[in-house]
Design a protein around this motif. Structure first.
Motif, mmCIF file in Angstrom:
data_model
loop_
_atom_site.group_PDB
_atom_site.id
_atom_site.type_symbol
_atom_site.label_atom_id
_atom_site.label_comp_id
_atom_site.label_asym_id
_atom_site.label_seq_id
_atom_site.Cartn_x
_atom_site.Cartn_y
_atom_site.Cartn_z
ATOM 1 N N LYS A 1 1.097 -1.152 -0.095
ATOM 2 C CA LYS A 1 0.277 -0.261 -0.354
ATOM 3 C C LYS A 1 0.790 1.327 0.052
ATOM 4 O O LYS A 1 1.149 1.667 -0.454
ATOM 5 N N GLN A 2 2.325 1.110 0.936
ATOM 6 C CA GLN A 2 2.995 2.076 0.244
ATOM 7 C C GLN A 2 3.710 2.609 -0.906
ATOM 8 O O GLN A 2 3.766 3.707 -0.827
ATOM 9 N N LYS A 3 3.399 1.493 -0.858
ATOM 10 C CA LYS A 3 4.386 1.535 -2.450
ATOM 11 C C LYS A 3 3.753 2.443 -3.333
ATOM 12 O O LYS A 3 4.382 3.338 -4.035
ATOM 13 N N LEU A 4 2.405 1.580 -3.465
ATOM 14 C CA LEU A 4 1.209 2.561 -4.447
ATOM 15 C C LEU A 4 1.239 3.808 -4.168
ATOM 16 O O LEU A 4 1.823 4.070 -5.089
ATOM 17 N N HIS A 5 0.632 4.115 -3.122
ATOM 18 C CA HIS A 5 0.632 5.590 -2.794
ATOM 19 C C HIS A 5 2.024 6.510 -3.616
ATOM 20 O O HIS A 5 1.933 7.723 -4.141
ATOM 21 N N ARG A 6 3.442 6.039 -2.526
ATOM 22 C CA ARG A 6 4.581 6.611 -3.205
ATOM 23 C C ARG A 6 5.221 6.787 -4.424
ATOM 24 O O ARG A 6 5.279 7.515 -4.663
ATOM 25 N N LYS A 7 4.412 5.216 -5.291
ATOM 26 C CA LYS A 7 4.647 5.843 -6.776
ATOM 27 C C LYS A 7 4.017 6.848 -7.074
ATOM 28 O O LYS A 7 5.099 7.568 -8.193
ATOM 29 N N LYS A 8 2.963 6.825 -6.866
ATOM 30 C CA LYS A 8 2.134 8.405 -7.286
ATOM 31 C C LYS A 8 3.372 9.859 -7.592
ATOM 32 O O LYS A 8 3.818 10.775 -8.442
ATOM 33 N N ILE A 9 4.242 9.590 -6.392
ATOM 34 C CA ILE A 9 4.101 10.931 -5.514
ATOM 35 C C ILE A 9 6.150 10.812 -6.430
ATOM 36 O O ILE A 9 6.305 12.085 -7.238
ATOM 37 N N PHE B 1 5.155 14.406 2.922
ATOM 38 C CA PHE B 1 4.644 12.750 2.166
ATOM 39 C C PHE B 1 5.464 12.008 2.630
ATOM 40 O O PHE B 1 4.597 11.188 3.320
ATOM 41 N N GLN C 1 4.860 9.189 5.575
ATOM 42 C CA GLN C 1 5.143 7.585 5.145
ATOM 43 C C GLN C 1 6.231 7.156 5.886
ATOM 44 O O GLN C 1 5.616 5.966 6.662
ATOM 45 N N GLU D 1 4.136 6.737 9.568
ATOM 46 C CA GLU D 1 3.392 5.922 9.727
ATOM 47 C C GLU D 1 4.438 3.981 8.849
ATOM 48 O O GLU D 1 3.716 3.228 10.224
#
Length: 345
Positions: A111-119, A215, A219, A222
């Motif tokens: 989940k963190q990887k997916l959100h971070r990928k956008k940034i 961001f 992360q 978290e």
């Protein structure tokens, strides 16, 4: 209140440098790798727990352990083997719990990887655009500076040859000077436009860099918190398993408290006793003393023989008496015979 912020400490004086951003990304990648390592650790621990649990169950079911014991100790051993089986079941349940925790860690990490990928995609595009504009600006600057030098050389040529050349040559020099001034103005305008565009891109990049830092910092907070809690929970699960195991072992101890040596001894004696009289002692017997001191063997008691009383006074004739004793008269002489007792008459 924490004062240290990512956004304040990951910059570089080089506009095109990404050293600060790269440092943060590297740290986040390391954190993700650490989560993966803990995830793998939980999976490996689950395999160990499951294997250990199965081996305990097999041990309790297949391996003899005091199977010929009797009475209260036998009951304690039965409780012991049952609780060992229960401990094995507990380890198998713990293995399943650990697999579930590993799956949660995997989900969190992805989940963190997916959100971070956008940034990261946004920042990669901004970095690319910034560097491209910077390159254009530096090219415009180079061209502008060259046009400045060309214009200066044209002016110097006009001043040097003001009184040495013909009118026509002077016109050529002034024409070249005018051309260099025009080219300088164009390059200056282009350079200024490039600088203005670059500044807008720089400001946009700076804003996005700050947002990305915030961001990524969120992360990371978290992740550390989740990792810490996951580790805490894992230790609690191990402690809980130990407590549950101790409760099972306490059942064994309670059973052993009911084990009675006296009762088990009495039970065995009553079940397997063979008699209460021991053999007489074996003594030494001297052969010769035994022969001298031996008493003669008594013959069997004879059967008493009744004796015949005195012969009665004969009242019969001599012939009758002889006939009675077995004498029978013959002709001419008297025949001799034996009496019933075997004596000759």
């Amino acid at each position: 209140m924490r004062e240290t912020k990512f956004r304040d400490h990951f910059w570089s004086t080089d506009l095109t440098s990404t050293v600060g951003y790269d440092s943060i990304i590297q740290h986040l990648n390391d954190g993700r790798k650490n989560c993966k390592e803990f995830e793998d650790f939980l999976k490996e621990r689950a395999i160990i727990e499951e294997k250990y649990g199965k081996e305990l169950i097999n041990l309790s079911k297949k391996k003899p352990c005091g199977q010929s014991e009797l009475n209260t100790l036998k009951r304690s051993l039965d409780v012991f083997k049952q609780q060992v089986d229960n401990v094995g079941q507990g380890h198998i349940q713990l293995a399943q719990i650990l697999r579930e925790e590993a799956k949660k860690m995997e989900d969190f990490r992805e989940k963190q990887k997916l959100h971070r990928k956008k940034i990261e995609l946004i920042m990669e595009a901004i970095h690319k655009n910034r560097n491209l504009q910077y390159k254009k600006t530096m090219e415009a600057k180079r061209l502008y500076e060259q046009r400045c030098r060309d214009k200066d050389e044209a002016e110097q040529a006009v001043h040097r040859n003001a009184n040495l050349v013909t009118q026509k040559q002077q016109e050529k020099l002034f024409l070249k000077l005018a051309q260099t001034k025009s080219a300088l103005e164009d390059s200056d305008r282009s350079y200024q436009q490039s600088v203005t565009t670059l500044e807008k891109i720089r400001e946009e990049w700076q804003k996005e860099h700050i947002k990305a830092c915030e961001f990524f910092e969120t992360q990371e907070c978290e992740r550390i918190n989740y990792f810490r809690n996951a580790l805490w929970l894992h230790v609690n699960q191990l402690s809980q398993d130990c407590v549950q195991n101790d409760e099972k072992y306490e059942e064994i101890r309670k059973s052993l408290e009911l084990c009675s040596i006296e009762k088990d001894i009495d039970f065995f004696v009553n079940l397997r006793k063979t008699g209460s009289l021991a053999p007489a002692p074996v003594v030494y017997e001297n052969y010769y003393n035994t022969q001298r001191n031996a008493t003669p063997v008594r013959s069997p008691v004879p059967v008493p023989i009744s004796r015949r009383g005195p012969l009665p006074t004969p009242t019969s004739a001599p012939g009758e008496l002889l006939a009675l004793w077995g004498f029978w008269p013959h002709r001419g002489s008297l025949c001799s015979c034996s009496s019933p007792s075997g004596h000759e008459l």
